[in-house]
Structure formats: structure tokens, C-alpha cells
Scaffold this motif. Structure first.
Motif, PDB file in Angstrom:
ATOM      1  N   ASP A 427       0.922  -1.288  -0.059  1.00  0.00           N
ATOM      2  CA  ASP A 427       0.124  -0.001  -0.078  1.00  0.00           C
ATOM      3  C   ASP A 427       0.988   1.266  -0.106  1.00  0.00           C
ATOM      4  O   ASP A 427       0.313   2.200  -0.807  1.00  0.00           O
ATOM      5  CB  ASP A 427      -1.093  -0.042   1.063  1.00  0.00           C
ATOM      6  N   SER A 491      -8.273   1.655   0.973  1.00  0.00           N
ATOM      7  CA  SER A 491      -7.267   0.760   0.527  1.00  0.00           C
ATOM      8  C   SER A 491      -7.750  -0.744   0.228  1.00  0.00           C
ATOM      9  O   SER A 491      -8.389  -1.309   1.022  1.00  0.00           O
ATOM     10  CB  SER A 491      -6.002   0.691   1.680  1.00  0.00           C
ATOM     11  N   TYR A 493      -5.464  -3.070   0.585  1.00  0.00           N
ATOM     12  CA  TYR A 493      -4.715  -4.105   1.327  1.00  0.00           C
ATOM     13  C   TYR A 493      -4.760  -3.955   2.727  1.00  0.00           C
ATOM     14  O   TYR A 493      -4.524  -4.711   3.616  1.00  0.00           O
ATOM     15  CB  TYR A 493      -3.253  -3.605   0.994  1.00  0.00           C
TER      16      TYR A 493
END
Length: 596
Positions: A427, A491, A493
Motif C-alpha cells: 500500500d 485501500s 490491502y
């Protein structure tokens, strides 16, 4: 004992038990071994033993068969009553040929017209005269004959010929086209012969195929060198039309390929495992990123020993046959030398000066360009840029190995923290790349404005991972900075509740990680946001060609197959679209081989 007569009542009593019941007869054991007559192959397999002791033991066995003289092979024809010539003609009638349609139609029309004129009263049928056939590789010279009157025509070339300036018989275009196709497949000459035999088609001889291959590969090399020179001239025209002050100065990307990975011999051998290398250059002037130069090096030779000194043929191998152009003791991974040689050839042969070089972070091609500038060959000092994709991958690996960051991951067990750290590394790299891409688009590549904006965005990223999105609203180009709309929450991740505990130590650790990608020194090396993916994809195409990797024992084959791949990959053409001058006129003339 009196003879049994009709009416006597003697016989066996009921429930009589024979005296030899349950006792096996020994008569079978005393029988001699049978005699057998085997074929020659079977007779040899039985009589020829691995050792003399085994043969002696076999002869002493009582059950060993007595072998007579082997049978002779039966050489009778498939069909009885046919001699050898008639049997061969019958087999040819059931086989296949590769004939040119237009020339075949012209032959039939002409022969039928001449036959009617010379034999007006004959109503026989015309057939191919296979008895007088001449094979020219895959091509054939055939004529027609009449089954009734015995008329036989002259032979016709049922293939197209390659135009040549030399005297003698002209080659068939189909044979040249076959070698062009074989140069792009993992199939060799023997494999092609097996395929043709499986289709009941008479294949060319091995000598003919190899001779044609030796003639085609240098032509492909000459063709590609001319094609790359033409691309270099086009780059000069493009820079001139764009109003460039130095139209002959171009940016390039470069990368090398080896037949064996250099790291595969670590801990196994003190020598480098690779013996061939191809170092390729691609231009960064246009969006096509065409290959403009290649440097090929080879250590092995299929005829004689290895080179002892560079530039000498001390192993009695002629330059046209020898494939070794690099001594065995020379380092095959010397990218500095290969890059310098390629840039010097661009300057001397094509008049192009390298202005920018994009390579891997560990490449020495940048030093090679600087050495040319220090030697006075380049007017301006070239700039060395780092491939952003390789740089991001190296940063991701370094974050994964950071044990201090592992301790601050918001998870309970070590396994969970390790997995979260790996996701955080992905990320963080994506966040830095996204900020740079947006800055590149927002400021049109202005280096000063980009570095100024990213210097503030770097602090915003650190605060964003610690749960404070106030700076993102002001300085970030990819994070909205809202509670329900920010980078961490969206995100792929990290979880929506990911937050690193806020402290001075944690902030310093995050700042060190983000600075690996967004510090001013790194931004100066990646401000163009360029990479070497075109050169790497070309090298990957070379690695995916198993015949190229396994059989590069001659430099002619190495260069020929490599440069043809350069042409096909750059223009994205199929091997069938590559034509030789006068070979396949109906198809696009992507390649024109000039036959001397």
C-alpha cells in the motif's frame, strides 16, 4: 492275460483308487527342450547376453530352447506382382506435394492445349509424371503424361523463384519462407522433417535445409540492421518536427538478457553460468519505444574450442563459421562494456547521441554513458534515470524486512503483524506512485513544481497512516482527507480501521520509509517517471523462445533469430507476415531480404 472279449464282466470295482493318484509324472521333465526359429532381431536379443558368464549359465539350463538359424527378413512388395519401380510410383501417387496454385493451373492449361494440337485423335487422360519429378526442397518440378498415347510434356517449376543477381539455379521461395518460420519456432530442421513425413509429404534433405538456413540468417541480420537504421532516421525527423534544438540527441532505455540467469550459479560454481547475452536499446522518444540497437555476445563455438584472447580466432575457426566473439575468461555480465559499445555504435553508425538513459537501479549503463562524455564523444552529459518499477519493488522488499515497523503494526500475534506489514509495504508503494503520477499530470512534468508539491505530500502520507487526515485535504493529490473518504479506508490491502499508534518514534519510522521513494535525491533520478519495460519485454520474448536459448552455438543463428524477433516484436507481426523479397508477394512486405 486273456484278450478281452464281448460278454466278459470283469472291470474296476466301485470306488477304486488308482495307485498313482496325486503323483505328478516325471515324463515332462525328461522331455528335450523345443526347437525355435526366430527373426534376426529376436535371435540377437536372446543369444547376446550382457556377459559371457550369463551366456554359459543360459546354455546349461535344461529348459533353454534350441535356436535354429534366424529367419531372413521378408522383402516382398506391399502388393504382389509389382516390381520396385512400380511400387515406388504407387507410393508417390498416394503422397502429397506443396504446389503453387497459379503455376499449376498454367501448366495444366498449356499441356492440355499442346496435347490436343499434337495428338488430335487421343482421348486419354493426363496425369502427373512422377517418374521424372525433380525435388527442390519443398518445391517440385513436374510435367504431365498421357495414359493412352504416351505423350510427355516438359517439366514446369511449380514454385516461385527468388530473384538473384548471381548465375545458376534460383532458389524456391517456399524454402526460404520455411526457414523464416523455423527461426521463430522451437522446431528445428529434423522436427520439420518428421512433421512432413507424418503427413506423407516427401521432406527436403537435411543438407538442403541446413544450407538454406545458413543463407537466410545473415540476410535476416542485414535486414534488421537496415530496419533499425531507418528507425533512427525517423527519430531524428520526429525531433525535428517537434522543434528540438538537438534532434540527434535521444533518450533510451536499455536492459540485458542471458541464456541462463546469473544468480543460478550462486554457491554452485565460481564461474558465471551464462554463455550468451543480448543487450538491447529501446528509444524513449515516441510511445512505440522501438528497439534501435542490440549488442550480442557469445562465448561458445560448435566447431572448435573457446577463444583465448578477445579479437583473435586462435582456435582455427573461420569468421564466417565461428560463433564465439567473447573469451571464456571475460565476464558475461559486464553491462558497462555492452552499454558503452551499443551507445558508441548509435553515435558512429546512426549519428544519434544518447541524452538520457533509463535502466535498473543496479545497472552500470549510466556510468557507460558518462565515460563516453568524459572521452569527448558526447557533447552533453547524459542523465541517468532509474526504472520506477524496479525501484518501487526494491522499496517494497525493504519495508517488508523492517523489524521496527513490524513491532508497531496494530495486530496481536507475530504472524498477523507480518502479514499486515507485507500489505502495508504494498500500500505504501502504491500511495507514493499514485502521488507522483498525479503530480506528473497536474504540473505537466515541471520538475520544480512536482518536487515542491511532493515535499508537502510526504508529510501528509505519514500523518494519514497514523489516522490524521488533516494534511491530506491540503497537500495530498490522491486522498480526500475525510473520515469516510480517505486513502486508508479505500485501500485494498489495509482494513478501514488501520491506524499506526501516534508517537514521535513511529512518525520517524514512517517518514524514513516514505522518504525512500519521495526524497529529493530519488525524485531527481525518477522525475521523468520512465522505465525500461519495453527492453525487458523484448528480452522476455527472447527467453520464451526455447530454440533460441538451447541451440545458440553459432553467432549467425544467435544474431539471426534475435534480430528477426526484434522486427516481429516491434511491429507486432506474425511470423507468417514476414516476407522475403519475391517470396510471398500477397502478404505485407514487413521484411525484405535482398538476395545477393
Amino acid at each position: 492275460m486273456p484278450k478281452f472279449q464281448k460278454g466278459n464282466k470283469c472291470g474296476f470295482k466301485p470306488q477304486n483308487v488308482p495307485h498313482n493318484k496325486g503323483v505328478e509324472s516325471k515324463r515332462k521333465e525328461n522331455l528335450p527342450a523345443p526347437y525355435r526359429r526366430l527373426s534376426e532381431d529376436m535371435h540377437q536379443m536372446v543369444t547376446v547376453t550382457p556377459s559371457a558368464a550369463e551366456r554359459q549359465e543360459m546354455m546349461l539350463r535344461p529348459k533353454c530352447h534350441h535356436l535354429l538359424r534366424p529367419r531372413k527378413p521378408n522383402n516382398e512388395s506391399v502388393q504382389e506382382g509389382l516390381n520396385e519401380n512400380e511400387s515406388e510410383q504407387l507410393a508417390n501417387q498416394n503422397s502429397h506435394r506443396l504446389l503453387h496454385l497459379r503455376k499449376t493451373a498454367e501448366m495444366w492449361n498449356e499441356v492440355m492445349r499442346v496435347h490436343r494440337h499434337e495428338k488430335p485423335g487421343c482421348d486419354g487422360q493426363l496425369s502427373l509424371d512422377l517418374a521424372t519429378e525433380e525435388r527442390r526442397g519443398l518445391g517440385s518440378r513436374l510435367g504431365l503424361c498421357c495414359t493412352t498415347c504416351g505423350y510427355a510434356s516438359r517439366r514446369y517449376n511449380l514454385y516461385e523463384e527468388v530473384e538473384s543477381k548471381t548465375r545458376g539455379r534460383k532458389a524456391a521461395t517456399v524454402n526460404y519462407g520455411l526457414q523464416v518460420g523455423l527461426s521463430q519456432t522451437p522446431i528445428g530442421n529434423d522436427g520439420m522433417r518428421k512433421i512432413l513425413l507424418s503427413t506423407n509429404t516427401p521432406p527436403p534433405s537435411r543438407k538442403s535445409l541446413q544450407k538454406t538456413s545458413n543463407k537466410i540468417m545473415p540476410l535476416i541480420e542485414t535486414l534488421n540492421e537496415a530496419d533499425m537504421s531507418n528507425r533512427c532516421r525517423q527519430l531524428v525527423d520526429v525531433n525535428t518536427l517537434r522543434g528540438s534544438d538537438s534532434p540527434h540527441a535521444i533518450p533510451v532505455q536499455c536492459d540485458g538478457m542471458y541464456n541462463n540467469p546469473l544468480y543460478s550459479g550462486v554457491g554452485e560454481t565460481p564461474f558465471q553460468p551464462a554463455t550468451q547475452t543480448v543487450y538491447s536499446f529501446a528509444e524513449n522518444v515516441t510511445s512505440k519505444h522501438q528497439i534501435v540497437k542490440m549488442v550480442t555476445k557469445n562465448k561458445i563455438c560448435s566447431k572448435h574450442g573457446h577463444l583465448l584472447e578477445e579479437g583473435t580466432a586462435n582456435h582455427q575457426c573461420s569468421p564466417g563459421v565461428c560463433g564465439a566473439n567473447l573469451p571464456m575468461q571475460h565476464t558475461i555480465g559486464d553491462e558497462f562494456t555492452w552499454a558503452r559499445e551499443g551507445m558508441a555504435e548509435l553515435l558512429c553508425k546512426d549519428g544519434l547521441e544518447v541524452r538520457e538513459v533509463t535502466t535498473d537501479p543496479d545497472s552500470s549503463a549510466g556510468r557507460a554513458a558518462d565515460s563516453l562524455y568524459k572521452d569527448g564523444l558526447l557533447q552533453n552529459k547524459p542523465v541517468h534515470y532509474i526504472d520506477t518499477r524496479h525501484l518501487s519493488e526494491n522499496i517494497r522488499k525493504s519495508i517488508k524486512k523492517d523489524q521496527k515497523l513490524l513491532e508497531v503494526m496494530p495486530k496481536r500475534t507475530k504472524a498477523e503483524k507480518t502479514k499486515l506489514l507485507h500489505n502495508f509495504a504494498l500500500d505504501a508503494v502504491d500511495r507514493c506512485t499514485a502521488e507522483i503520477n498525479q503530480a506528473q499530470a497536474a504540473y505537466a512534468g515541471d520538475a520544480d513544481k512536482m518536487k515542491n508539491k511532493i515535499s508537502y505530500a510526504k508529510h501528509a502520507i505519514v500523518k494519514c497512516y497514523m489516522g490524521d487526515h488533516a494534511l491530506c485535504r491540503k497537500h495530498s493529490l490522491v486522498c480526500k482527507g475525510r473520515v469516510s473518504n480517505n486513502w486508508v479506508r479505500k485501500s485494498s490491502y489495509l482494513g478501514h480501521d488501520f491506524t499506526i499508534p501516534s508517537s514521535v518514534e513511529n512518525e520517524a519510522r514512517l517518514h524514513a520509509c516514505i522518504s525512500k521513494r519521495l526524497c529529493p535525491a530519488v525524485l531527481d533520478r525518477t522525475i521523468k517517471n520512465s522505465n525500461s519495460q519495453k527492453a525487458e519485454s523484448f528480452n522476455r520474448e527472447l527467453c520464451d523462445d526455447p530454440y533460441l536459448v538451447m541451440s545458440l552455438s553459432r553467432e549467425t543463428l544467435l544474431v539471426g533469430r534475435t534480430v528477426l524477433l526484434t522486427l516481429l516484436i516491434t511491429v507486432r507481426a506474425a511470423p507468417s507476415e514476414v516476407s522475403v523479397q519475391g517470396l510471398v508477394p500477397p502478404f505485407p512486405l514487413v521484411a525484405r531480404l535482398t538476395i545477393p
